[in-house]
Scaffold this motif. Structure first.
Motif, PDB file in Angstrom:
ATOM      1  N   PRO A  88       4.257  10.387  -3.241  1.00 33.46           N
ATOM      2  CA  PRO A  88       3.786   9.133  -3.042  1.00 33.46           C
ATOM      3  C   PRO A  88       4.890   8.414  -2.003  1.00 33.46           C
ATOM      4  CG  PRO A  88       4.559   9.155  -5.066  1.00 33.46           C
ATOM      5  CD  PRO A  88       4.629  10.709  -4.799  1.00 33.46           C
ATOM      6  N   ARG A  89       4.572   7.759  -1.277  1.00 35.96           N
ATOM      7  CA  ARG A  89       5.395   6.787  -0.304  1.00 35.96           C
ATOM      8  C   ARG A  89       4.802   5.740   0.035  1.00 35.96           C
ATOM      9  NH1 ARG A  89       8.661  10.068  -2.198  1.00 35.96           N
ATOM     10  NH2 ARG A  89      10.105  11.320  -1.161  1.00 35.96           N
ATOM     11  N   MET A  90       5.429   4.544   0.542  1.00 39.23           N
ATOM     12  CA  MET A  90       5.031   3.297   1.017  1.00 39.23           C
ATOM     13  C   MET A  90       4.250   3.698   2.255  1.00 39.23           C
ATOM     14  SD  MET A  90       7.949   0.486   0.374  1.00 39.23           S
ATOM     15  CE  MET A  90       7.103  -0.695   1.413  1.00 39.23           C
ATOM     16  N   ALA A  91       3.218   3.047   2.577  1.00 36.41           N
ATOM     17  CA  ALA A  91       2.457   3.281   3.768  1.00 36.41           C
ATOM     18  C   ALA A  91       3.074   3.026   4.874  1.00 36.41           C
ATOM     19  CB  ALA A  91       1.078   2.692   3.656  1.00 36.41           C
ATOM     20  N   ILE A  92       3.831   1.982   4.805  1.00 38.80           N
ATOM     21  CA  ILE A  92       4.585   1.298   6.052  1.00 38.80           C
ATOM     22  C   ILE A  92       5.573   2.507   6.465  1.00 38.80           C
ATOM     23  CG2 ILE A  92       6.147  -0.384   6.879  1.00 38.80           C
ATOM     24  CD1 ILE A  92       5.123  -2.305   4.741  1.00 38.80           C
ATOM     25  N   GLY A  93       5.671   2.614   7.740  1.00 43.53           N
ATOM     26  CA  GLY A  93       6.690   3.730   8.237  1.00 43.53           C
ATOM     27  C   GLY A  93       6.009   5.287   7.971  1.00 43.53           C
ATOM     28  N   MET A  94       4.877   5.434   7.509  1.00 42.11           N
ATOM     29  CA  MET A  94       4.573   6.619   7.428  1.00 42.11           C
ATOM     30  C   MET A  94       3.278   7.229   8.333  1.00 42.11           C
ATOM     31  SD  MET A  94       6.165   8.651   5.286  1.00 42.11           S
ATOM     32  CE  MET A  94       5.121   9.960   5.115  1.00 42.11           C
ATOM     33  N   PRO A  95       3.114   8.236   8.876  1.00 46.36           N
ATOM     34  CA  PRO A  95       4.068   9.444   9.101  1.00 46.36           C
ATOM     35  C   PRO A  95       5.391   8.928   9.720  1.00 46.36           C
ATOM     36  CG  PRO A  95       2.698   9.811  10.666  1.00 46.36           C
ATOM     37  CD  PRO A  95       2.085   8.595   9.869  1.00 46.36           C
ATOM     38  N   MET A  96       6.612   9.665   9.460  1.00 44.69           N
ATOM     39  CA  MET A  96       7.945   9.606  10.187  1.00 44.69           C
ATOM     40  C   MET A  96       7.564   9.734  11.708  1.00 44.69           C
ATOM     41  SD  MET A  96      10.850  10.712   7.865  1.00 44.69           S
ATOM     42  CE  MET A  96      10.506  12.531   7.733  1.00 44.69           C
ATOM     43  N   TYR A  97       8.234   8.898  12.762  1.00 36.87           N
ATOM     44  CA  TYR A  97       8.131   9.154  14.124  1.00 36.87           C
ATOM     45  C   TYR A  97       7.968  10.703  14.491  1.00 36.87           C
ATOM     46  CZ  TYR A  97       8.789   8.485  19.224  1.00 36.87           C
ATOM     47  OH  TYR A  97       8.621   8.361  20.489  1.00 36.87           O
TER      48      TYR A  97
ATOM     49  N   PRO B 248       0.760  -0.987   0.167  1.00 36.68           N
ATOM     50  CA  PRO B 248      -0.083  -0.092  -0.185  1.00 36.68           C
ATOM     51  C   PRO B 248       0.755   1.207  -0.219  1.00 36.68           C
ATOM     52  CG  PRO B 248      -0.031  -0.970   2.195  1.00 36.68           C
ATOM     53  CD  PRO B 248       0.675  -2.022   1.298  1.00 36.68           C
ATOM     54  N   TYR B 249       0.252   2.328  -0.651  1.00 36.41           N
ATOM     55  CA  TYR B 249       1.105   3.447  -0.754  1.00 36.41           C
ATOM     56  C   TYR B 249       0.171   4.695  -0.189  1.00 36.41           C
ATOM     57  CZ  TYR B 249       5.250   2.297  -3.599  1.00 36.41           C
ATOM     58  OH  TYR B 249       6.272   1.683  -4.092  1.00 36.41           O
ATOM     59  N   VAL B 250       0.839   5.819   0.065  1.00 34.86           N
ATOM     60  CA  VAL B 250       0.054   7.051   0.450  1.00 34.86           C
ATOM     61  C   VAL B 250       0.653   8.119  -0.100  1.00 34.86           C
ATOM     62  CG1 VAL B 250      -0.703   5.953   2.705  1.00 34.86           C
ATOM     63  CG2 VAL B 250       1.449   7.382   2.352  1.00 34.86           C
ATOM     64  N   LEU B 251      -0.129   9.298  -0.443  1.00 35.14           N
ATOM     65  CA  LEU B 251       0.425  10.410  -0.854  1.00 35.14           C
ATOM     66  C   LEU B 251       0.687  11.296   0.575  1.00 35.14           C
ATOM     67  CD1 LEU B 251      -2.129  11.133  -3.610  1.00 35.14           C
ATOM     68  CD2 LEU B 251       0.268  10.376  -3.647  1.00 35.14           C
ATOM     69  N   ALA B 252       1.907  11.952   0.728  1.00 31.74           N
ATOM     70  CA  ALA B 252       2.381  12.551   1.989  1.00 31.74           C
ATOM     71  C   ALA B 252       2.702  13.848   1.758  1.00 31.74           C
ATOM     72  CB  ALA B 252       3.435  11.679   2.583  1.00 31.74           C
ATOM     73  N   ALA B 253       2.110  14.616   2.749  1.00 31.95           N
ATOM     74  CA  ALA B 253       2.250  16.203   2.393  1.00 31.95           C
ATOM     75  C   ALA B 253       2.414  16.739   4.042  1.00 31.95           C
ATOM     76  CB  ALA B 253       1.202  16.791   1.603  1.00 31.95           C
ATOM     77  N   PRO B 254       3.452  17.830   4.063  1.00 36.74           N
ATOM     78  CA  PRO B 254       4.184  18.467   3.156  1.00 36.74           C
ATOM     79  C   PRO B 254       5.316  17.687   2.779  1.00 36.74           C
ATOM     80  CG  PRO B 254       4.550  19.236   5.211  1.00 36.74           C
ATOM     81  CD  PRO B 254       3.345  18.341   5.315  1.00 36.74           C
ATOM     82  N   GLY B 255       5.913  17.703   1.681  1.00 40.16           N
ATOM     83  CA  GLY B 255       6.962  16.961   0.856  1.00 40.16           C
ATOM     84  C   GLY B 255       8.124  16.910   2.103  1.00 40.16           C
ATOM     85  N   HIS B 256       8.475  17.938   2.682  1.00 35.70           N
ATOM     86  CA  HIS B 256       9.764  17.860   3.525  1.00 35.70           C
ATOM     87  C   HIS B 256       9.527  16.985   4.621  1.00 35.70           C
ATOM     88  CE1 HIS B 256       7.460  21.479   4.952  1.00 35.70           C
ATOM     89  NE2 HIS B 256       7.419  20.869   6.085  1.00 35.70           N
ATOM     90  N   LEU B 257       8.298  16.293   4.795  1.00 33.73           N
ATOM     91  CA  LEU B 257       8.193  15.384   5.876  1.00 33.73           C
ATOM     92  C   LEU B 257       8.089  14.032   5.390  1.00 33.73           C
ATOM     93  CD1 LEU B 257       6.185  17.295   8.574  1.00 33.73           C
ATOM     94  CD2 LEU B 257       8.608  16.835   8.560  1.00 33.73           C
ATOM     95  N   ALA B 258       8.032  13.762   3.906  1.00 31.24           N
ATOM     96  CA  ALA B 258       7.566  12.554   3.402  1.00 31.24           C
ATOM     97  C   ALA B 258       8.803  11.543   3.147  1.00 31.24           C
ATOM     98  CB  ALA B 258       7.241  13.015   1.883  1.00 31.24           C
TER      99      ALA B 258
END
Length: 258
Positions: A193-202, A10-20
């Motif tokens: 776009p990023r893998m859903a695993i591990g998002m958001p960063m801790y 699974p993927y997600v779209l993460a914003a803002p980019g500087h935290l992706a």
């Protein structure tokens, strides 16, 4: 025709980019090697050192130094410069800077921070240096002091709850266009776009917006292969086509979250 089955990853779209997060570094290294004809000049394990066909430009991915990036080159007047980029800086941003290294604009601009101010970043006038702060207060980019007759070095960092997620340092003599490619990337509002695993960063959850997407691994690889094919076509078309300025970089899907 039956609908395509969903991606197993699974993927997600993460914003803002500087935290992706950093994303998949091979989207840059494979593009340079297989698409643009760069050479692998690595001399030790656990890092990837690439050089342009003419040997003027260098991109190093320092795995032993925490997966950081090092961009370096020599200006037309013989002065060396380099940029040191943290592992969690999106590979899309690094790619935009490398594209500018490969195809420097014919005119230079000193309005490094204008793309950020136009995107709602806030100027910080508390010190003598030019500084811009992101609307969420997490990213700060500053022009450092230097002689008046040389391009000044720049430094940026992303900090969340006291933890520094990434830094970006540009030495004196870094071409203004390279720094501007970085600030334009920071100013973009489209999610990555990023893998859903591990998002958001801790620790970044309160500051990160995630959206579902049907995008998957197959799409990611297809886009990479398409970019490589386009680059090969440009090279085969001759020097005139190869010298054409690159199109604005769209978010490059990246799956290896770091």
């Amino acid at each position: 025709m039956s609908p395509r089955p969903p991606s197993a990853v699974p993927y997600v779209l993460a914003a803002p980019g500087h935290l992706a997060g950093g994303g998949d570094w091979e989207h840059l290294t494979e593009l340079l090697l297989r698409g643009h004809g760069w050479h692998n000049v690595s001399t030790i394990d656990q890092h990837t050192a690439l050089a342009s066909p003419d040997g003027r430009l260098h991109v190093v991915h320092q795995r032993r130094a925490g997966w950081t990036w090092n961009l370096r080159a020599t200006t037309p007047d013989g002065r060396q410069w380099e940029a040191l980029l943290g592992a969690h800086l999106p590979v899309e941003y690094v790619t935009a800077m490398v594209d500018t290294m490969r195809h420097p604009p014919t005119t230079s601009s000193s309005t490094f921070l204008d793309p950020l101010f136009e995107a709602g970043w806030i100027p910080d006038g508390t010190g003598p240096a030019s500084t811009a702060v992101s609307p969420d207060g997490l990213v700060r980019i500053t022009e450092e002091s230097a002689r008046h007759d040389v391009p000044r070095p720049w430094h940026a960092e992303c900090t969340v709850n006291g933890y520094r997620w990434w830094t970006a340092a540009f030495s004196t003599h870094t071409p203004p266009a390279v720094v501007t490619a970085f600030t334009r990337s920071l100013a973009r509002e489209d999610p990555l776009p990023r893998m859903a695993i591990g998002m958001p960063m801790y620790g970044c959850g309160p500051h990160t917006r995630l959206a579902r997407t049907s995008y998957g691994w197959d799409d990611e690889q297809a886009l990479l292969e398409a970019r490589i094919a386009d680059a090969r076509t440009m090279r085969a078309s001759g020097p005139k086509a190869a010298a054409a300025p690159p199109k604005p970089a769209s978010p490059t899907p990246a799956g290896r979250h770091r």
